[in-house]
Write a protein that holds these residues in place. Structure first.
Motif, short mmCIF file in Angstrom:
data_model
loop_
_atom_site.label_atom_id
_atom_site.label_comp_id
_atom_site.label_asym_id
_atom_site.label_seq_id
_atom_site.Cartn_x
_atom_site.Cartn_y
_atom_site.Cartn_z
N ALA A 166 37.97 20.39 8.48
CA ALA A 166 37.57 20.48 7.07
C ALA A 166 37.09 21.89 6.72
N ASP A 167 38.04 22.83 6.68
CA ASP A 167 37.64 24.21 6.38
C ASP A 167 37.21 24.37 4.93
N ALA A 168 37.90 23.69 4.01
CA ALA A 168 37.53 23.82 2.59
C ALA A 168 36.12 23.29 2.37
N GLN A 169 35.81 22.19 3.04
CA GLN A 169 34.43 21.67 2.90
C GLN A 169 33.42 22.63 3.54
N ALA A 170 33.78 23.23 4.65
CA ALA A 170 32.86 24.17 5.31
C ALA A 170 32.58 25.37 4.41
N LEU A 171 33.56 25.74 3.60
CA LEU A 171 33.35 26.89 2.70
C LEU A 171 32.36 26.58 1.58
N THR A 172 32.12 25.29 1.33
CA THR A 172 31.20 24.96 0.23
C THR A 172 29.78 25.42 0.53
N ASP A 173 29.41 25.50 1.80
CA ASP A 173 28.07 26.01 2.11
C ASP A 173 28.13 27.21 3.05
N ASN A 174 29.29 27.84 3.12
CA ASN A 174 29.43 29.07 3.91
C ASN A 174 30.21 30.10 3.10
N VAL A 175 29.91 30.12 1.81
CA VAL A 175 30.73 30.94 0.92
C VAL A 175 30.69 32.42 1.31
N ASP A 176 29.56 32.86 1.85
CA ASP A 176 29.46 34.27 2.23
C ASP A 176 30.00 34.53 3.63
N ASN A 177 30.45 33.52 4.28
CA ASN A 177 30.84 33.68 5.67
C ASN A 177 32.22 33.07 5.96
N PRO A 178 33.22 33.50 5.19
CA PRO A 178 34.55 32.90 5.41
C PRO A 178 35.08 33.16 6.82
N GLU A 179 34.66 34.27 7.40
CA GLU A 179 35.16 34.62 8.72
C GLU A 179 34.70 33.58 9.76
N LYS A 180 33.46 33.12 9.61
CA LYS A 180 32.95 32.10 10.54
C LYS A 180 33.85 30.86 10.50
N VAL A 181 34.20 30.44 9.31
CA VAL A 181 35.03 29.25 9.15
C VAL A 181 36.41 29.51 9.76
N ARG A 182 36.98 30.67 9.45
CA ARG A 182 38.32 31.00 9.96
C ARG A 182 38.35 31.00 11.49
N GLN A 183 37.32 31.62 12.09
CA GLN A 183 37.28 31.74 13.56
C GLN A 183 37.10 30.39 14.25
N ASN A 184 36.43 29.48 13.57
CA ASN A 184 36.09 28.23 14.25
C ASN A 184 37.16 27.16 14.18
N ILE A 185 38.21 27.39 13.38
CA ILE A 185 39.29 26.40 13.33
C ILE A 185 39.89 26.20 14.71
#
Ligand code: ATP
Ligand code: MG
Length: 364
Positions: free
Chosen positions: A46-65
């Motif tokens: 759920a990357d889109a959901q993760a972005l809802t509370d990590n808006v300033d940290n898209p890289e974190k979400v990208r790396q963790n997929i």
């Protein structure tokens, strides 16, 4: 027609997966997958959901997929039986969410207990909550219904999301006619696994709180973390009587320990009840219990760690598996979206009878 049995569940790529995910949902998914009882199984990152509370940290979400995907495979999720996909690649989910938003009130969202706690935990800047975060229970309803999920194996924190989903399904079907399917939540049988606490014993183990034992932990780090765990603060000397309630080490034993572990590592006790009784009576030190837990955890996590190391050797193959998973998932979601559009009668150009009716209306 026989109703299909479909599993839909997922995790946010906000970090590697931890033992809370494992006992709360992941282990169950592998068992269900291998039971052969399901027609289709989907697991969503759920990357889109993760972005809802990590808006300033898209890289974190990208790396963790990829980290989450590796954890799935290492635990035994088999892409031949289970479709693993990435949420943001399925645009149909956004469209469904947009329609469902009209079926939920602001006050209903405000009452969601999980969202409430998460808002407190996350400390949003200036207390301003992103609308996307606030409405994520609606987007979760889109995720589940898009795949016609009938069974959703999750931890207890997801209960309010499933309730919200079922309300949306009922409201949609009431207004537009039977279209969507109400899913059933599947919680862990073992009470300790419903909401495994973090190492500090305070909140639930959660990637965002940094109180985790990760599935990919090295053997040394794993033992270090077990040794650092919160126990009973009043249990100071070995002879002191100790408390089991709220004692994280015993909660983890409740979650992981099986009778055969005693045979292997602590043959002087027959089972966990005996060990607990000794601790409560006094005379049993924390270190002995922690060493026992450490051995059990290593037995469970060691093979996962080894499989992960093997999988890490071919990362492009894992992205390829994800790409295929997204394709399969998109086809299924598109089918549901088309049913939703036709139920809502917004499929203007597919419905010739509607155009004929309109034509007549203007001739009269
Ligand atoms: P985040 O802090 O980013 O929300 P998380 O650690 O809460 O991450 P999620 O991706 O939100 O993890 O949760 C994925 C799944 O794992 C859900 O089904 C959730 O119920 C389950 N789960 C997460 N943490 C625990 C836990 N401590 N005990 C039991 N189940 C858990
Ligand atoms: Mg969470």
């Amino acid at each position: 027609m026989k109703k299909e049995k479909v599993i839909l569940t997922g995790d946010r790529p906000t970090g590697k997966l931890h033992i809370g995910h494992y006992v709360g949902s992941l282990k169950r998914r592998v068992e269900l997958q291998n039971s052969g009882e399901f027609d289709k199984i989907f697991i969503m990152i759920a990357d889109a959901q993760a972005l809802t509370d990590n808006v300033d940290n898209p890289e974190k979400v990208r790396q963790n997929i990829i980290e989450v995907a590796l954890d799935y495979l290492a635990c035994g999720i088999d892409p031949a039986k289970t479709t693993i996909f990435i949420q943001s690649q399925i645009a149909e989910l956004c469209e469904l969410s947009f329609y469902y938003m009209n079926l939920v009130s602001v006050s209903r969202l405000q009452r969601n207990p999980t969202v409430k706690t998460e808002i407190q935990m996350r400390n949003f800047e200036n207390n301003s909550i992103p609308v996307g975060f606030f409405t994520y229970p609606i987007s979760q309803a889109a995720d589940i219904t898009a795949f016609k999920g009938t069974v959703v194996p999750v931890g207890e924190d997801q209960k309010p999301m499933l309730e919200q989903t079922n309300e949306i399904v009922r409201r949609f079907n009431h207004i537009y006619g039977e279209t969507l399917i109400e899913p059933e939540i599947l919680l862990p049988d073992n009470a300790a696994c419903l909401r495994l606490p973090g190492l500090d014993g305070k909140a639930k183990m959660s990637k965002s709180l940094g109180n985790c034992i990760y599935l990919s932990e090295t053997a040394e780090e794993l033992q270090k973390k077990v040794k650092s765990m919160y126990t009973d603060p009043d249990h100071i000397r070995v002879e002191d009587p100790g408390k089991i309630e709220g004692n994280t080490v015993f909660t983890y034993l409740d979650a992981f320990c099986r009778p055969e572990h005693f045979e292997r590592y602590l043959p002087e006790y027959a089972n966990l009840d005996e060990l607990k009784a000794h601790y409560q009576r006094g005379g049993l030190g924390d270190m002995k219990v922690k060493r026992f837990l450490g051995a059990i955890m290593e037995e469970e996590l060691g093979p996962i760690r080894e499989r992960r190391k093997e999988l890490e050797k071919d990362i492009p193959a894992i992205y390829e598996m994800l790409r295929k998973g997204c394709e399969t998932a998109r086809e299924v979601a598109a089918e549901t979206l088309s049913e939703v559009r036709s139920a809502m009668k917004i499929n203007y150009f597919e419905d010739m009878s509607f155009i004929d009716e309109q034509a007549k209306r203007f001739q009269e």
